[in-house]
Design a protein around this motif. Structure first.
Motif: not given
Length: 702
Positions: A385-392, A394-397, A437-441, A472-473
């Motif tokens: 939710e918060y990590g993926d700011r735009d719902g694409d 991917f986790v972004e800051y 990291y997200v994938y591994q988690a 990702y690829e």
């Protein structure tokens, strides 16, 4: 290392190599507790003349010893004290909240000599952020000092209303105590000696600290060090440089331990980061799993206790987010900085889940899994939710706090995320390693769910992870250079500079199988590999600078995560090349210690080049050689595994590796790896884990 540093729990002491804290130094030397400086000056003099350093020894992490003497002292042709007449030995350590210094003065003059010995002591009660020159602020005021012949008490009332005191005591009666200068009249015959004992107690609030006999305190420190040594996995090898590096890493990790109420965890590093850190503490605990898994439990519980609960832009806090850094000084407690704690990190939250799943894999501790599962699920929810700011996907800051950090990955300097043309990337930024990291988690948590009998929830996470891998690829791979971008910028454009970040995705298993060879070849090729380690940025890139903090330097911990990935994916030759480079580099640093980072110049320089302000010791640098053992064994336990799998190899020049008391699940494993002409021979000397051991696909006899 041109400084000496000691630490025990919440107190650390930073001095020059002579043991001094000069008054107008530039490096922030001092005695610290809770981000406040309780000694800003400490000088030893004879007849008001500074001493001459003979030797400085910090081989033992818990104590340091300096040997000094007097210079020649003569006035108008009359000798007051012949040079090298007085030997001054300074032995110092910190224990249970008290700084101890034993100063032994011994005369080698042929006749009885008289002289004055001075200790210059001062306290500024400065906040760590003020000391480091980051910012000023509204500060409190000091009260009148209290003095006697054997004591000096300095008291400060902060803007936060908290009383802070430096209580300085000594065993001999001083001739005078004036403005922080304590003077003693000494008279010694040949070979006669006297011991002056100094103790400094940094006190915060209404706390009281009991000092003890200095020799008893030192003996307790030595017992703690011996107990630590006996408590963890033992690793022995015939390759002496690696053995020294492993031993030093374990000693350094011990001195960096702190308990803030939830069990021991490693603080980030000395001198500036002697506090719990999100990514640093989590990664160091991960590196320590094969040696001491209790640190992982303490780290997880500490991070869970500070997990974000609300949206607070001042602290970059969001529900479920794992903190970046906590501070305890005056500026933090008055709200002038957001570090109470501060949450501006994009990777600590998935790393929290990874440490959780890796710990469960090593221990099978499903009781802790159930205890922390609400925190872990909150972390996963934050990513989605918060990590993926735009719902694409991917986790972004993106920095929200006005006094926060702009770049919120591990490369957090302002110039670290840079396009090929030299432009700095604009946020929101999705980092390559964070997607790993997200994938591994998610995949790791799916295994924990399976072990808990909740396969449906695990299946959902596996589907989400598979979708992330596909995305990702598509988004991060750069066809023109056959490599992965460090990030996507705010416009979803690739930040195409070649860096070490994508190397972390090997450990996560995020990289497409048919592109792993390209990735490893780049990481170990001339542009990225300096000869001593993998650089943070490839030589020839627009942002490349071998002297920089993040754009061409070599970070041991960065290499260690890549190495864990190389080991997991079977790139043993590449891993051996990198590890051998780091082992060689360590021999050029004091006490065979890998620092936080070093410059990225290649080996044509003849030696690795020091980075001027690297922390040392530093937790994830200390943990780097410890991760070598796991990489060489090829050991990656999972909670759903019904056997232990090994894919061992050794470094060049190394013929034996012995591992004892390696804890897996509820038992221990003792094993050895030997180099033979036909390959590597593994012997299992003890196995009480209840799990069979597979070596390169073959079942070892029990």
């Amino acid at each position: 290392m041109d400084y000496r540093v000691l630490k025990h729990n919440d107190v650390f002491m930073l001095t020059d190599q002579s043991g001094n804290i000069p008054k107008d130094h530039s490096y922030g030397l001092g005695l610290y507790k809770y981000d406040t400086r309780f000694l800003s000056e400490l000088m030893m003099k004879i007849n008001n003349v500074p001493l001459v350093l003979l030797s400085s020894n910090a081989r033992h992490n818990y104590e340091s010893t300096m040997l000094l003497t007097n210079p020649h002292m003569e006035t108008d042709g009359v000798v007051e004290l012949w040079r090298e007449s007085i030997e001054v030995e300074r032995k110092r350590y910190v224990y249970e909240g008290v700084y101890y210094e034993q100063i032994k003065l011994k005369s080698y003059a042929p006749k009885r000599v008289a002289f004055d010995f001075q200790m210059q002591l001062d306290v500024d009660f400065a906040d760590m952020f003020v000391v480091r020159g980051f910012l000023g602020g509204e500060l409190g005021a000091e009260e009148e000092p209290e003095t006697s012949k054997q004591q000096l008490i300095r008291t400060y009332i902060g803007k936060d209303g908290v009383k802070r005191q430096a209580v300085m005591e000594w065993n001999l009666e001083a001739q005078s105590v004036e403005e922080g200068e304590i003077s003693f009249s000494m008279e010694l015959g040949h070979a006669e000696e006297i011991v002056l004992s100094l103790q400094v107690k940094p006190l915060v609030g209404d706390e009281s600290v009991r000092s003890m006999d200095p020799e008893i305190a030192l003996e307790q420190l030595r017992k703690e060090a011996d107990s630590w040594k006996d408590s963890h996995t033992e690793v022995k090898t015939d390759y002496a440089p690696l053995q020294r590096l492993i031993d030093r890493g374990l000693k350094d990790m011990h001195v960096l331990l702190t308990d803030v109420g939830y069990g021991n965890l490693p603080v980030a590093g000395l001198p500036w980061f002697a506090v719990p850190f999100g990514r640093d503490s989590l990664i160091a605990a991960l590196q320590m799993l094969p040696y001491e898994r209790g640190l992982a439990k303490g780290t997880l519980r500490t991070m869970a206790s500070m997990q974000g609960e609300r949206v607070d832009h001042w602290r970059d806090e969001q529900p479920g987010k794992i903190m970046h850094e906590i501070r305890y000084g005056e500026l933090a407690s008055t709200g002038q900085i957001p570090f109470t704690p501060y949450y501006g990190t994009i990777d600590a939250t998935p790393l929290f889940v990874i440490l959780f799943t890796e710990y469960i894999g090593w221990t099978g501790d499903l009781d802790l899994a159930r205890e922390l599962l609400p925190n872990v699920e909150a972390a996963i929810k934050w990513m989605d939710e918060y990590g993926d700011r735009d719902g694409d996907g991917f986790v972004e800051y993106h920095q929200e706090s006005s006094k926060g950090i702009a770049n919120q990955g591990w490369k957090d300097s302002g110039d670290s995320i840079v396009h090929r043309n030299g432009d700095f990337a604009e946020t929101p930024i999705a980092l390559s390693e964070v997607q790993g990291y997200v994938y591994q988690a998610k995949r790791g948590l799916a295994s924990v769910y399976e072990a808990l009998g909740r396969k449906e929830k695990g299946a959902v996470l596996q589907e989400e992870a598979a979708f992330l891998k596909e995305r990702y690829e598509q988004a991060f791979y750069m066809n023109d250079v056959n490599y992965y971008a460090i990030a996507l910028d705010g416009d979803k454009q690739q930040v195409g500079t070649i860096t070490s970040n994508p190397g972390h995705t090997l450990w996560a298993d995020l990289v497409s199988q048919n592109r792993m060879d390209e990735l490893v070849a780049m990481l170990t090729g001339e542009k990225m590999f300096s000869g001593y380690g993998i650089r943070t940025m490839a030589e020839g890139e627009a942002g490349y600078n071998p002297m920089s903090y993040h754009d061409g330097s070599v970070w041991p911990h960065d290499n260690s995560i890549i190495l864990l990935g190389m080991g997991r994916q079977g790139y043993q030759d590449a891993a051996a090349k990198v590890m051998s480079g780091l082992v060689e580099a360590s021999q050029h640093f004091e006490y065979d210690r890998l620092p936080e980072l070093f410059c990225g110049y290649d080996r044509d320089m003849g030696h690795p080049v020091h980075y001027p302000i690297a922390c040392s010791p530093q937790a994830w640098a200390a943990g780097t050689p410890l991760s070598f053992t796991q990489t060489m064994l090829g050991l990656y336990p999972s909670v759903i595994d019904e056997f232990i799998t090994l894919h061992p190899f050794l470094l060049q020049g190394m013929n034996e590796l012995h591992v004892s008391h390696l804890k897996v699940r509820d038992g221990e494993l003792d094993l050895s790896v030997h180099r033979r002409e036909e390959g590597y021979q593994v012997q299992i000397h003890k196995n009480t884990t209840g799990l069979p051991v597979h070596v390169n696909g073959s079942v070892m006899p029990t």
